[in-house]
Write a protein that holds these residues in place. Structure first.
Motif, short mmCIF file in Angstrom:
data_model
loop_
_atom_site.label_atom_id
_atom_site.label_comp_id
_atom_site.label_asym_id
_atom_site.label_seq_id
_atom_site.Cartn_x
_atom_site.Cartn_y
_atom_site.Cartn_z
N ARG A 16 0.82 -1.22 0.00
CA ARG A 16 0.00 0.00 0.00
C ARG A 16 0.84 1.26 0.00
NH1 ARG A 16 -2.70 0.96 4.47
NH2 ARG A 16 -1.43 -0.40 5.74
N ARG A 17 2.12 1.12 0.25
CA ARG A 17 2.99 2.30 0.38
C ARG A 17 3.56 2.71 -0.98
NH1 ARG A 17 6.28 4.06 5.11
NH2 ARG A 17 7.67 5.61 4.22
N PRO A 18 3.36 3.96 -1.37
CA PRO A 18 3.92 4.43 -2.64
C PRO A 18 5.44 4.56 -2.57
CG PRO A 18 2.68 6.18 -1.54
CD PRO A 18 2.61 4.97 -0.67
N PRO A 19 6.08 4.59 -3.70
CA PRO A 19 5.54 4.52 -5.06
C PRO A 19 5.20 3.09 -5.47
CG PRO A 19 7.90 4.79 -5.17
CD PRO A 19 7.53 4.85 -3.71
N GLU A 20 4.30 2.99 -6.40
CA GLU A 20 3.78 1.70 -6.87
C GLU A 20 4.88 0.77 -7.36
OE1 GLU A 20 0.27 0.29 -9.97
OE2 GLU A 20 1.07 2.31 -10.10
N TRP A 21 5.83 1.30 -8.12
CA TRP A 21 6.88 0.45 -8.68
C TRP A 21 7.74 -0.16 -7.59
CZ3 TRP A 21 11.83 2.17 -7.70
CH2 TRP A 21 11.98 3.53 -7.37
N ARG A 22 8.02 0.60 -6.54
CA ARG A 22 8.84 0.06 -5.45
C ARG A 22 8.03 -0.98 -4.66
NH1 ARG A 22 11.68 4.28 -2.13
NH2 ARG A 22 13.13 4.19 -3.85
N GLN A 31 -3.90 0.82 -4.66
CA GLN A 31 -2.58 0.48 -5.19
C GLN A 31 -2.31 -1.01 -5.05
OE1 GLN A 31 1.07 2.87 -4.63
NE2 GLN A 31 1.84 1.10 -3.50
N ILE A 32 -2.49 -1.55 -3.86
CA ILE A 32 -2.16 -2.96 -3.66
C ILE A 32 -3.11 -3.86 -4.45
CG2 ILE A 32 -3.46 -3.29 -1.51
CD1 ILE A 32 -1.10 -5.10 -0.59
N ARG A 33 -4.37 -3.47 -4.56
CA ARG A 33 -5.30 -4.26 -5.39
C ARG A 33 -4.81 -4.31 -6.83
NH1 ARG A 33 -10.78 -1.51 -3.29
NH2 ARG A 33 -11.04 -2.72 -1.37
N GLY A 34 -4.32 -3.18 -7.32
CA GLY A 34 -3.83 -3.13 -8.70
C GLY A 34 -2.53 -3.90 -8.90
N LEU A 35 -1.77 -4.08 -7.84
CA LEU A 35 -0.49 -4.78 -7.95
C LEU A 35 -0.63 -6.30 -7.90
CD1 LEU A 35 1.82 -2.56 -5.73
CD2 LEU A 35 1.76 -2.69 -8.23
N ILE A 36 -1.70 -6.79 -7.29
CA ILE A 36 -1.87 -8.23 -7.11
C ILE A 36 -1.64 -9.03 -8.40
CG2 ILE A 36 -3.63 -10.01 -6.65
CD1 ILE A 36 -2.42 -9.01 -4.11
N SER A 60 10.88 -6.31 -11.62
CA SER A 60 9.51 -6.01 -11.17
C SER A 60 9.05 -4.68 -11.75
CB SER A 60 9.45 -5.96 -9.64
OG SER A 60 9.90 -7.16 -9.07
N TRP A 61 9.93 -3.68 -11.68
CA TRP A 61 9.59 -2.36 -12.20
C TRP A 61 9.31 -2.42 -13.69
CZ3 TRP A 61 14.60 -0.03 -9.75
CH2 TRP A 61 14.54 -0.17 -8.36
N LEU A 62 10.06 -3.25 -14.38
CA LEU A 62 9.88 -3.40 -15.82
C LEU A 62 8.46 -3.84 -16.15
CD1 LEU A 62 11.05 -3.49 -18.69
CD2 LEU A 62 11.76 -5.84 -18.21
N ARG A 63 7.91 -4.73 -15.37
CA ARG A 63 6.53 -5.17 -15.62
C ARG A 63 5.56 -3.99 -15.54
NH1 ARG A 63 8.07 -9.05 -12.15
NH2 ARG A 63 6.51 -8.56 -10.58
N TYR A 70 9.20 9.59 -10.19
CA TYR A 70 9.44 8.62 -9.12
C TYR A 70 10.89 8.72 -8.67
CZ TYR A 70 5.00 6.70 -10.45
OH TYR A 70 3.66 6.54 -10.74
N ARG A 71 11.07 8.74 -7.37
CA ARG A 71 12.41 8.82 -6.80
C ARG A 71 12.71 7.56 -6.03
NH1 ARG A 71 13.34 12.18 -10.22
NH2 ARG A 71 12.78 14.33 -9.96
N GLY A 72 13.90 7.04 -6.18
CA GLY A 72 14.29 5.79 -5.53
C GLY A 72 14.91 5.94 -4.23
#
Length: 126
Positions: free
Chosen positions: A31-37, A71-76, A89-92, A124-126
């Motif tokens: 649930r914690r942003p950013p989505e890619w991380r 966010q987490i629903r969309g990531l499942i 993972s980020w590539l996906r 997005y910042r890493g």
């Protein structure tokens, strides 16, 4: 630090120290942003612990209305325990967002810097 009410099942004890359960940790990380991380964390955590996606989904359904739940629903559907690294993972997600097209996994994985640049350009910042 974010505070939240925890159910007794959300806490376990390791060597006498109370810690979050693997399931609750996955729920919080997803649930914690950013989505890619978050996706990279979920891939790694589920791979390392053996937590099943279906168990995480059940927990999500049972705990609606929390910040980041969309966010987490969309990531499942994108969780992949075969992922070998967070950049994979980020590539996906980059593919999902139609930012890049991948012709071959080898080609894409050799361009991690390009992935990082695209993420930075999107804010997005890493």
């Amino acid at each position: 630090m974010v505070r939240s009410d925890l159910a007794p099942a959300d806490v376990t004890t390791i060597d006498g120290i109370p810690v979050l359960s693997v399931l609750r940790t996955a729920y919080d990380l997803g649930r914690r942003p950013p989505e890619w991380r978050a996706l990279g964390h979920l891939d790694d955590l589920l791979k390392a612990t053996g937590l099943e996606v279906r168990d995480l989904w059940r927990y999500i359904v049972e705990h609606p209305g929390m910040r980041g739940i969309r966010q987490i629903r969309g990531l499942i559907p994108h969780i992949d325990t075969k992922s070998e690294s967070p950049p994979e993972s980020w590539l996906r997600l980059l593919i999902r967002w139609h930012i890049i097209r991948v012709r071959a996994e080898h080609y894409a994985m050799n361009h991690t810097r390009a992935i990082d640049e695209v993420l930075r350009e999107r804010g997005y910042r890493g």
